[in-house]
Motif scaffolding. Structure first.
Motif, PDB file in Angstrom:
ATOM      1  N   GLN A 192       7.242  11.784 -60.962  1.00 49.82           N
ATOM      2  CA  GLN A 192       7.002  10.354 -60.875  1.00 49.82           C
ATOM      3  C   GLN A 192       7.642   9.797 -59.608  1.00 49.82           C
ATOM      4  O   GLN A 192       8.758  10.153 -59.239  1.00 49.82           O
ATOM      5  N   VAL A 193       6.917   8.916 -58.926  1.00 46.21           N
ATOM      6  CA  VAL A 193       7.424   8.289 -57.712  1.00 46.21           C
ATOM      7  C   VAL A 193       8.615   7.394 -58.055  1.00 46.21           C
ATOM      8  O   VAL A 193       8.580   6.636 -59.033  1.00 46.21           O
ATOM      9  N   VAL A 210       9.966  12.165 -57.514  1.00 50.51           N
ATOM     10  CA  VAL A 210       9.631  12.256 -56.094  1.00 50.51           C
ATOM     11  C   VAL A 210      10.280  11.064 -55.392  1.00 50.51           C
ATOM     12  O   VAL A 210       9.945   9.905 -55.686  1.00 50.51           O
ATOM     13  N   LEU A 211      11.222  11.322 -54.512  1.00 51.72           N
ATOM     14  CA  LEU A 211      11.928  10.259 -53.796  1.00 51.72           C
ATOM     15  C   LEU A 211      11.043   9.739 -52.667  1.00 51.72           C
ATOM     16  O   LEU A 211      10.678  10.486 -51.760  1.00 51.72           O
ATOM     17  N   SER A 228      12.205  16.464 -56.759  1.00 52.53           N
ATOM     18  CA  SER A 228      11.200  17.526 -56.692  1.00 52.53           C
ATOM     19  C   SER A 228      10.517  17.525 -55.331  1.00 52.53           C
ATOM     20  O   SER A 228       9.960  18.534 -54.900  1.00 52.53           O
ATOM     21  N   ALA A 229      10.542  16.360 -54.645  1.00 49.18           N
ATOM     22  CA  ALA A 229       9.973  16.234 -53.302  1.00 49.18           C
ATOM     23  C   ALA A 229      10.484  14.928 -52.701  1.00 49.18           C
ATOM     24  O   ALA A 229      10.978  14.053 -53.406  1.00 49.18           O
ATOM     25  N   ILE A 230      10.357  14.805 -51.373  1.00 52.50           N
ATOM     26  CA  ILE A 230      10.800  13.610 -50.652  1.00 52.50           C
ATOM     27  C   ILE A 230       9.704  13.195 -49.680  1.00 52.50           C
ATOM     28  O   ILE A 230       9.152  14.043 -48.967  1.00 52.50           O
ATOM     29  N   VAL A 231       9.428  11.879 -49.630  1.00 56.71           N
ATOM     30  CA  VAL A 231       8.439  11.341 -48.692  1.00 56.71           C
ATOM     31  C   VAL A 231       9.014  10.041 -48.127  1.00 56.71           C
ATOM     32  O   VAL A 231       9.458   9.175 -48.890  1.00 56.71           O
ATOM     33  N   THR A 232       9.000   9.884 -46.796  1.00 56.37           N
ATOM     34  CA  THR A 232       9.553   8.673 -46.184  1.00 56.37           C
ATOM     35  C   THR A 232       8.580   8.070 -45.177  1.00 56.37           C
ATOM     36  O   THR A 232       7.740   8.766 -44.611  1.00 56.37           O
ATOM     37  N   ASP A 233       8.728   6.752 -44.940  1.00 56.06           N
ATOM     38  CA  ASP A 233       7.935   6.067 -43.916  1.00 56.06           C
ATOM     39  C   ASP A 233       8.449   6.394 -42.519  1.00 56.06           C
ATOM     40  O   ASP A 233       7.669   6.623 -41.597  1.00 56.06           O
ATOM     41  N   ASP A 267       3.537   5.771 -60.381  1.00 56.43           N
ATOM     42  CA  ASP A 267       2.635   6.879 -60.052  1.00 56.43           C
ATOM     43  C   ASP A 267       3.285   8.236 -60.335  1.00 56.43           C
ATOM     44  O   ASP A 267       4.485   8.420 -60.134  1.00 56.43           O
ATOM     45  N   VAL A 268       2.474   9.176 -60.789  1.00 60.17           N
ATOM     46  CA  VAL A 268       2.856  10.589 -60.807  1.00 60.17           C
ATOM     47  C   VAL A 268       2.017  11.283 -59.744  1.00 60.17           C
ATOM     48  O   VAL A 268       0.798  11.134 -59.716  1.00 60.17           O
ATOM     49  N   VAL A 269       2.680  11.994 -58.854  1.00 58.22           N
ATOM     50  CA  VAL A 269       1.982  12.606 -57.727  1.00 58.22           C
ATOM     51  C   VAL A 269       2.429  14.045 -57.533  1.00 58.22           C
ATOM     52  O   VAL A 269       3.487  14.461 -58.014  1.00 58.22           O
ATOM     53  N   THR A 270       1.598  14.782 -56.808  1.00 61.19           N
ATOM     54  CA  THR A 270       1.952  16.133 -56.359  1.00 61.19           C
ATOM     55  C   THR A 270       2.024  16.105 -54.838  1.00 61.19           C
ATOM     56  O   THR A 270       1.060  15.737 -54.174  1.00 61.19           O
ATOM     57  N   VAL A 271       3.172  16.459 -54.315  1.00 59.97           N
ATOM     58  CA  VAL A 271       3.398  16.488 -52.868  1.00 59.97           C
ATOM     59  C   VAL A 271       3.204  17.918 -52.380  1.00 59.97           C
ATOM     60  O   VAL A 271       3.989  18.811 -52.695  1.00 59.97           O
ATOM     61  N   ASP A 272       2.131  18.117 -51.639  1.00 60.31           N
ATOM     62  CA  ASP A 272       1.833  19.425 -51.059  1.00 60.31           C
ATOM     63  C   ASP A 272       2.324  19.415 -49.615  1.00 60.31           C
ATOM     64  O   ASP A 272       1.610  19.016 -48.701  1.00 60.31           O
TER      65      ASP A 272
END
Length: 286
Positions: A192-193, A210-211, A228-233, A267-272
């Motif tokens: 989850q985001v 997911v951070l 579980s994963a990291i995504v940044t602007d 949101d629940v997402v999968t970060v590939d």
């Protein structure tokens, strides 16, 4: 007890040394990776750079340019990503940051000659220490190159596993983001985001989430072991958060510019972070 009393009494009379360290009058600064930690088999280096002091590169809270250069002389530039740099840390100026002069905002912060000199210096240090390095550097207003810090770089390649057909996955799962930003550590994670409101909010970060963050601030590192994963602007592959993510082997994509706009807390997402794609929901095949 008697010893403690005497020690305490003595400590109140001890002189306290004060460290004085002069600041480099930095015109442009940043970080060099003498080897790409995601693709160590390639003979390539990665540089991140911005105007003024390099704190925003390490801190991941402002735009920075990224250059990929060959390890082989004459260290030609293979690829570059030039950002619009509106703010910078000004050496010796009051206040946290100043505005970048308009003629420099969209200009590359380094010339090919600057890049070649920084890479050459970094490889000299690498040969001396006999391992890939993470080097912080600065160029002052006279063009002099300063090496501010050099430390061993964490390089670990995730296991290569058989991968399902990407076109089949795309047909059965909605793509939220694709080819946005730069992969800082490869791998795949789902959850989850979770978007932090501020640093104090990190204490409630749930395990397996997911951070997703506007910046790649070093303070976010405390959530990395649970993510579980990291995504940044914002952020760079050479920043502190990306370094910690590699140490904990957390799939990470930085500098997407739009993650906090496209992803929501429910949101629940999968970060590939192998193909640089983010899917809606859990893609169990991955």
């Amino acid at each position: 007890l008697e010893y403690r009393i005497r020690a305490d009494a003595f400590s109140t009379e001890m002189a306290m040394p004060v460290l004085y360290q002069s600041m480099v009058p930095s015109r442009v600064a940043g970080v060099l990776y003498t080897l790409d930690p995601n693709l160590p088999e390639r003979e390539e280096t990665i540089l991140s750079a911005t105007w003024g002091l390099g704190t925003s590169v390490v801190g991941g809270d402002a735009a920075a340019d990224t250059f990929r250069a060959s390890r082989e002389p004459p260290h030609r530039v293979i690829d570059q990503d030039i950002h619009s740099k509106l703010w910078m840390q000004v050496p010796g100026a009051p206040g946290p940051r100043g505005e970048v002069p308009q003629d420099l905002q969209d200009a590359p912060s380094l010339t090919p000659q600057d890049i070649a000199r920084i890479v050459e210096t970094g490889l000299v240090l690498e040969r001396y220490f006999k391992q890939p390095l993470d080097v912080e550097w600065s160029l002052d207003h006279t063009g002099k190159l300063w090496v501010l810090q050099a430390r061993p770089m964490h390089v670990s390649t995730p296991e290569s596993l058989p991968r399902p057909d990407s076109s089949e996955i795309a047909r059965s799962h909605r793509i939220v983001m694709s080819d946005c930003g730069t992969i800082a550590y490869r791998g795949i994670g789902a959850g989850q985001v979770w978007i932090p409101r501020d640093e104090s909010d990190l204490s409630g970060f749930p395990t397996g989430a997911v951070l997703v963050s506007r910046s790649a601030a070093p303070a976010l590192a405390k959530a990395v072991p649970k993510a579980s994963a990291i995504v940044t602007d914002l952020g760079t592959t050479t920043g502190h958060l990306a370094t910690v993510a590699r140490e904990f082997r957390v799939p990470t994509i930085v500098d997407t510019r739009v993650a906090t706009q496209l992803l929501r807390g429910e949101d629940v997402v999968t970060v590939d972070a192998e193909e640089n794609v983010i899917y809606r929901g859990r893609v169990h095949g991955l």
